[in-house]
Design a protein around this motif. Structure first.
Motif, short mmCIF file in Angstrom:
data_model
loop_
_atom_site.label_atom_id
_atom_site.label_comp_id
_atom_site.label_asym_id
_atom_site.label_seq_id
_atom_site.Cartn_x
_atom_site.Cartn_y
_atom_site.Cartn_z
N ASN A 69 0.74 -1.37 0.00
CA ASN A 69 0.01 0.07 -0.19
C ASN A 69 0.81 1.54 -0.25
OD1 ASN A 69 -2.09 2.10 0.63
ND2 ASN A 69 -2.19 1.57 2.02
N PRO A 70 0.85 2.17 -0.76
CA PRO A 70 1.24 3.48 -0.94
C PRO A 70 1.45 4.57 -0.55
CG PRO A 70 0.90 2.48 -3.08
CD PRO A 70 0.66 1.95 -1.92
N PHE A 71 -0.32 4.55 -0.52
CA PHE A 71 -1.23 5.25 -0.06
C PHE A 71 -0.95 5.96 1.64
CE2 PHE A 71 -2.91 3.33 -3.86
CZ PHE A 71 -2.46 4.49 -4.22
N GLY A 72 -0.57 6.96 1.82
CA GLY A 72 -0.77 7.24 3.21
C GLY A 72 0.27 6.93 4.04
N GLN A 73 1.19 6.29 4.09
CA GLN A 73 2.34 5.48 4.68
C GLN A 73 3.59 6.06 4.54
OE1 GLN A 73 1.48 2.90 5.28
NE2 GLN A 73 -0.48 2.43 4.51
N ALA A 74 3.55 7.45 5.98
CA ALA A 74 4.16 8.06 6.87
C ALA A 74 5.81 7.72 6.27
CB ALA A 74 4.34 8.82 7.51
N GLU A 75 5.68 6.61 6.95
CA GLU A 75 7.32 5.36 7.13
C GLU A 75 8.14 4.89 6.46
OE1 GLU A 75 8.77 6.96 9.66
OE2 GLU A 75 7.13 8.30 10.22
N ALA A 76 7.12 4.73 4.79
CA ALA A 76 7.50 4.42 4.10
C ALA A 76 8.65 4.53 3.00
CB ALA A 76 6.28 3.50 3.78
N ARG A 77 9.25 4.32 2.72
CA ARG A 77 10.52 4.46 1.18
C ARG A 77 9.58 4.15 0.08
NH1 ARG A 77 16.13 3.38 3.26
NH2 ARG A 77 15.38 2.65 5.96
N HIS A 78 9.21 5.47 -0.96
CA HIS A 78 9.18 4.97 -1.90
C HIS A 78 9.99 5.31 -3.34
CE1 HIS A 78 6.14 6.57 0.78
NE2 HIS A 78 4.61 6.02 -0.61
N PHE A 79 10.43 4.61 -4.38
CA PHE A 79 10.83 4.70 -4.90
C PHE A 79 10.04 4.93 -6.54
CE2 PHE A 79 12.49 2.17 -1.19
CZ PHE A 79 13.99 2.92 -1.60
N LEU A 80 10.98 5.93 -7.62
CA LEU A 80 10.08 6.18 -8.75
C LEU A 80 11.51 5.47 -9.71
CD1 LEU A 80 7.51 7.16 -9.85
CD2 LEU A 80 8.19 9.46 -10.49
N VAL A 81 10.94 5.48 -10.87
CA VAL A 81 12.24 4.95 -11.28
C VAL A 81 11.48 5.41 -12.69
CG1 VAL A 81 13.53 2.52 -12.72
CG2 VAL A 81 12.24 2.70 -10.19
N PHE A 82 12.38 6.27 -13.26
CA PHE A 82 12.22 6.69 -14.44
C PHE A 82 13.32 6.34 -16.02
CE2 PHE A 82 14.39 9.51 -11.90
CZ PHE A 82 15.53 9.95 -12.66
#
Length: 221
Positions: A69-82
């Motif tokens: 779940n990427p939504f509303g997860q303040a402590e999660a790491r997110h990586f956007l690959v372009f």
């Protein structure tokens, strides 16, 4: 002198895509049972081939996040690959890994809105990173706080430029990172959005070793 790479592929990063990424931790925290519906509603889709258990955003990039779940997860790491790069490995002079790695690179390049080619240099990668940096700067209305040439986050391949911005709660790190799927042979070009709590205060510009450790602490899974 330019350093060769076997292949690269990319889709330009935009300020709108950066805004979408930065907004994710502050969104409404939804129940996991509702993730599929929200993904569909946003025009996203699941992506299981290019990066296991990730998402294809409406802007055509690949989003990796801790958990489902990427939504509303303040402590999660997110990586956007372009971007995706197949670096030259000096320990693989006969390119014995070429047949299957070129196939993976073809899969990236065939995605809608992506482009690329076989054979290139680190300068091609730097051009893509510089364009992405302009998109981040446009959205944040500020230049990066730190810029460093480093290979700390990759398994093989040339050192490339990392750029760092910070919000009040998160770090944005733009640069290369190992694609941990195919054993690190490939390299992502990505924008990471991770909590500042992943590491201590940002080291000084001249502290290259400290900056490399700080970047790794925020980028590494």
């Amino acid at each position: 002198m330019p350093i060769p790479v076997h292949a690269f592929a990319h889709r330009p990063l935009t300020a709108a895509a950066v805004a979408e990424l930065v907004a994710l931790p502050a969104e409404l925290n939804i129940h996991e049972d509702d993730v599929d519906a929200v993904v569909l509603q946003r025009g996203w889709s699941w992506e299981h081939d290019l990066v296991c258990d990730s998402f294809r955003t409406g802007y055509g990039h690949v989003l990796c996040t801790e958990g489902r779940n990427p939504f509303g997860q303040a402590e999660a790491r997110h990586f956007l690959v372009f971007g995706e790069v197949y670096p030259v490995d000096p320990d693989d002079e006969s390119v014995t890994n070429g047949p299957w790695l070129y196939g993976l690179m073809d899969d990236w390049q065939k995605q809608a809105g992506w482009s690329g080619c076989r054979t290139g240099t680190d300068q091609d990668c730097e051009h893509v990173l510089a364009q992405a940096a302009r998109a981040v700067t446009e959205y944040l209305e500020s230049a990066p706080e730190r810029t460093i040439l480093s290979s700390a986050t990759v398994v093989t391949g040339p050192a490339l430029t990392h750029r760092i911005w910070r919000t009040r709660t998160h770090a944005l790190v733009l640069g290369p990172a190992a694609d941990n799927g195919p054993y690190g042979y490939l390299t992502h070009l990505q924008l990471s959005y991770t909590p500042l709590s992943c590491g201590p205060d940002l080291p000084r510009e001249e502290d290259e070793d400290g900056l490399a450790r700080w970047i790794t602490a925020h980028v590494d899974w």
